[in-house]
Scaffold this active site. Structure first.
Site, PDB file in Angstrom:
ATOM      1  N   GLU A 131      -0.087 -10.872   4.776  1.00 14.17           N
ATOM      2  CA  GLU A 131       0.585  -9.636   4.328  1.00 14.17           C
ATOM      3  C   GLU A 131       0.231  -9.264   2.899  1.00 14.17           C
ATOM      4  O   GLU A 131       0.034  -8.090   2.577  1.00 14.17           O
ATOM      5  CB  GLU A 131       2.112  -9.819   4.461  1.00 14.17           C
ATOM      6  CG  GLU A 131       2.914  -8.579   4.175  1.00 14.17           C
ATOM      7  CD  GLU A 131       2.623  -7.455   5.155  1.00 14.17           C
ATOM      8  OE1 GLU A 131       1.947  -6.512   4.732  1.00 14.17           O
ATOM      9  OE2 GLU A 131       3.043  -7.525   6.314  1.00 14.17           O
ATOM     10  N   GLY A 189      -2.459  -7.701 -16.087  1.00 18.16           N
ATOM     11  CA  GLY A 189      -2.698  -8.607 -14.945  1.00 18.16           C
ATOM     12  C   GLY A 189      -2.881  -7.906 -13.613  1.00 18.16           C
ATOM     13  O   GLY A 189      -2.776  -8.524 -12.559  1.00 18.16           O
ATOM     14  N   LYS A 207      -9.392  -3.959   1.618  1.00 16.75           N
ATOM     15  CA  LYS A 207      -8.047  -3.744   2.161  1.00 16.75           C
ATOM     16  C   LYS A 207      -8.108  -2.750   3.325  1.00 16.75           C
ATOM     17  O   LYS A 207      -7.438  -2.912   4.342  1.00 16.75           O
ATOM     18  CB  LYS A 207      -7.119  -3.235   1.062  1.00 16.75           C
ATOM     19  CG  LYS A 207      -6.843  -4.288  -0.010  1.00 16.75           C
ATOM     20  CD  LYS A 207      -6.177  -3.681  -1.228  1.00 16.75           C
ATOM     21  CE  LYS A 207      -5.877  -4.722  -2.298  1.00 16.75           C
ATOM     22  NZ  LYS A 207      -5.505  -4.125  -3.586  1.00 16.75           N
TER      23      LYS A 207
END
Ligand code: HSE
Length: 439
Positions: A131, A189, A207
């Site tokens: 996920e 980040g 993705k």
């Protein structure tokens, strides 16, 4: 009483450390939701001595990801090392072959080796949950794999890279340069170790390949994705988009067409009033168009330690509950090869920014070349010269930006028209093309 699920975590970077903290903080809730406890039993990381602010008393340090994956005391192997290859790949294979369940946030690995790993998971009976690989906290994998199992999906698209959305947002709102915004994204980040992976669109492409496989039952095919990044986007494009009622977003789009599955990643003009245009900063959004139902849009944090850990822990919770979906939504052996729809057949509106030579006949020449390709112009804006960089050294004539929005046409036609305009020598440099997605 059911024994707690014993989790082994490989990789204690930002995400790994956050997963340890979340399992600790949510221990009681997880036990109640899963019907059994979840316990971090072992970990491994490159730098054992590094200060992480974690209480790892009673947790075994494994010598390597391989050793952890093979440890018979571990029920669930959590891979948070990253990278499409070793050591993550072999460790996951070892865990799956031992019949363990695997949870990973590794999109590169799933995009490249997902089918092979799904076969192993199916054969040996473990779960393979990923996920966190797409949209971090947004549960889009679960939605496609389980929630929409009975729905024919026609299109999946969205903002899948937090770094790019953050950069485009700040460039637009604060009139900052691309480089400044990228630096901030790295500091916060969001960006990958190699940020070109984000800004050149490859992170989004991986993705998208995962989403397309789940949505259309096709084999994962990262190479079938047309990719264009955001580094060519200039502040003047963002300004023009605003003036014309659009906003620029890096979209990943997977679409069922008559010629196959079109998969593309590129900067896109979306209407300023659309819901996707409202998605700012590091936030991600995914819309699924299913037959017979209105589009479903999920919006949420798509990057960062806490958001990614949220999805990782949800995947671990599924393992603890004994929920085991087929990793790619159906048996891996039944996935069909991706029939890639050729990008030159892509149809849609286009934003075109040209540096046009400021002399009689230029506008007519551009209009003629577009007309030859049957391209109809929805709007045209000619900007005043701003001095900087607006000359054509070859001929010495000044140039000025001309911005065109076309009605729907084909990519092929636009490219041919731009080649002809270039040959006519009425423009300086390259034309900036941005595809428009209307709904
Ligand atoms: N670099 C990625 C992003 C992190 O910016 O979205 C999450 O995959």
């Amino acid at each position: 009483m059911v024994a707690p699920l014993k989790v082994g975590i490989a990789g204690l970077g930002t995400v790994g450390a956050e997963v340890v903290r979340l399992i600790e903080a949510q221990g009681n809730v997880l036990a109640s939701r899963c019907g059994r406890g979840v316990r971090v039993a072992a970990v491994t990381a490159r730098a054992k001595a590094k200060k992480r602010g974690l209480d790892l008393r009673g947790v075994v340090w494994a010598a390597s990801p391989q050793a952890l994956a093979a440890d018979p005391d571990i029920d669930c192997f959590v891979e948070l090392i990253g990278g499409a290859g070793e050591p993550a790949l072999s460790a996951i294979e070892t865990a799956l072959k031992a019949g363990k369940s695997v949870v990973t946030a590794n999109k590169a690995l799933i995009a490249r080796h997902g089918v092979r790993l799904a076969v192993l998971a199916e054969r040996h009976g473990g779960a393979l949950n990923f996920e966190a690989a797409v949209g971090a906290a947004i549960p889009i994998v679960k939605v496609l794999r389980e929630g929409l199992a009975g729905t024919r999906i026609n299109r999946v698209y969205g903002i899948l890279n937090g770094t790019c959305n953050y950069i485009l947002t700040r460039m637009e709102q604060e009139r900052l340069s691309f480089a400044e915004c990228l630096k901030d994204a790295q500091r916060l980040g969001y960006a990958e170790a190699d940020p070109s992976f984000d800004v050149d669109g490859h992170d989004t492409a991986q993705k998208l390949a995962i989403l397309a496989s789940l949505a259309f039952g096709t084999k994962l095919a990262e190479k079938a994705v047309f990719v264009e990044g955001i580094s060519s986007i200039m502040p003047e494009d963002l300004q023009a988009a605003e003036d014309l009622g659009y906003r620029v977003k890096l979209l990943g789009v997977a679409l069922r067409t008559e010629t196959g599955i079109e998969q593309r990643v590129h900067p896109t003009m979306v209407p300023r009033s659309s819901s996707i245009a409202q998605v700012m900063d590091v936030t991600n959004a995914v819309t699924v168009d299913g037959q017979g139902i209105a589009p479903i849009t999920l919006i949420g944090p798509g990057a960062g330690g806490a958001a990614t850990a949220s999805a990782v822990v949800a995947d671990i919770a599924d393992v603890a509950r004994g929920v085991r979906a087929l990793p790619l939504g159906q048996p891996a052996a039944r996935l069909v090869a991706t029939q890639q729809a050729p990008m030159r057949r892509h149809e849609g509106g286009y934003y075109i920014r040209l540096m046009a030579r400021d002399m009689p006949g230029t506008a007519a020449a551009i209009a003629r070349r577009l007309a030859e390709q049957n391209i109809s112009i929805e709007s045209i804006v000619q900007r005043r010269r701003n001095g900087a960089g607006g000359t054509t050294p070859a001929r010495g004539a000044p140039s000025m930006p001309v911005i065109l929005i076309t009605y729907a046409t084909s990519e092929d036609a636009v490219r041919r028209a731009m080649q002809a305009v270039k040959r006519d020598r009425v423009i300086a440099g390259r034309a900036q093309l941005i595809r428009i997605e209307k709904n």
